[in-house]
Motif scaffolding. Structure first.
Motif: not given
Length: 316
Positions: A9-10, A16-17, A115-117, A270-271
């Protein structure tokens, strides 16, 4: 299985990275400039006081290199160092304030970057639910209230939790460093990585329930997040521990072999990966089907059994 699905999924949401990277670069730049400006003013007296020590130290080195008698230079170094120590003793309040300011800035930085995560989790939830891909900042603004609520909970919990972890690490280090120094470093690393994995395990569903759950009450969302079934706990902990170790290893390797350049992409990825793992755990625990991509959908066993029961009731 869940970690593998989260990775797929990532990678499927790799765009989004770059959005996460852009946001965090802007935030880091702002905080670095502010903190640097404040500390530059606060540290200046300490730098000025330390310069004679550097000058005296250079005198000792020069005397040793030239083969001259360096007793006078060493005496000067001791004198200047004692003066600097006395200066520190007289300005202990300034040191405490610098430490407090730095800690506050670090916590604020974690709060703002988090907030981004949180935004990533809402976006990943849309991908897994119905393959929707909305705008990054639109989603952030729409869910800002819930995001800020979670970030406040996370900030408060982080301070308490890692203060306790810090005490444990210091105690373990003091007990082992005198006997087996290498083992003490191993033990410190193990405790720190395990603590991060445990925190992710315990708080992952709190984050998911607040941001993408159907609870109307924050109190219920938090309570439900801490009350997930025990059968999932050790599986989740093992997954987060393995991923934490892999991320640390790859982070160090990327930093060394790319001179830090690769971290620009690896850290935000990684996030995203950790966020995807938390979201997959949320869907798994709540027995919800989810998309990995357009061609692959994960359906929990319970839902498949319900479909089979419905089909058996149909007369053909």
């Amino acid at each position: 299985m869940r970690a593998r699905n989260a990775f797929k999924i990532a990678t499927g949401n790799y765009g989004l990275v770059f959005k996460n990277l852009l946001y965090k670069i802007v935030v880091f730049t702002i905080f670095a400039l502010l903190l640097g400006f404040i500390l530059r003013i606060a540290i200046k007296p300490f730098v000025e006081a330390f310069r004679p020590v550097i000058k005296a130290l250079w005198g000792v080195v020069s005397a040793i290199v030239s083969g001259e008698a360096h007793e006078t230079a060493r005496a000067m170094l001791r004198q200047e160092f004692n003066v600097f120590v006395a200066f520190l003793s007289d300005n202990i309040g300034g040191i405490v304030w610098m430490v407090i300011i730095t800690v506050v800035f670090v916590l604020l930085y974690r709060f703002v970057t988090g907030v981004s995560d949180c935004t990533l989790m809402v976006l990943v939830n849309g991908h897994m639910t119905d393959m929707s891909h909305r705008g990054y900042f639109v989603v952030m603004i729409e869910n800002l209230k819930k995001i800020l609520v979670y970030q406040l909970i996370d900030a408060f919990s982080t301070v308490i939790y890692f203060a306790i972890v810090g005490v444990i690490i210091w105690g373990a280090f003091k007990l082992t460093v005198a006997f087996i120094p290498i083992m003490s470093l191993f033990l410190v690393g193990l405790i720190l990585v395990s603590a991060v994995a445990l925190y992710s395990t315990v708080f992952s569903q709190v984050m998911a329930n607040i941001l993408i759950g159907e609870h109307k009450s924050i109190k219920k969302a938090v309570a439900q997040g801490f009350a997930f079934k025990k059968e999932y706990f050790f599986r989740m902990f093992a997954s987060y521990l393995a991923v934490a170790i892999i991320i640390v290893y790859l982070c160090v390797s990327v930093a060394v072999f790319t001179f830090g350049v690769g971290l620009l992409l690896f850290v935000p990825f990684s996030s995203l990966l950790v966020v995807c793992m938390k979201t997959v755990d949320f869907f798994t625990i709540n027995k919800k089907k989810y998309f990995i991509d357009y061609d692959n959908i994960v359906i929990p066993k319970e839902l498949r059994e319900n479909d089979e029961e419905l089909l058996s009731d149909i007369e053909i």
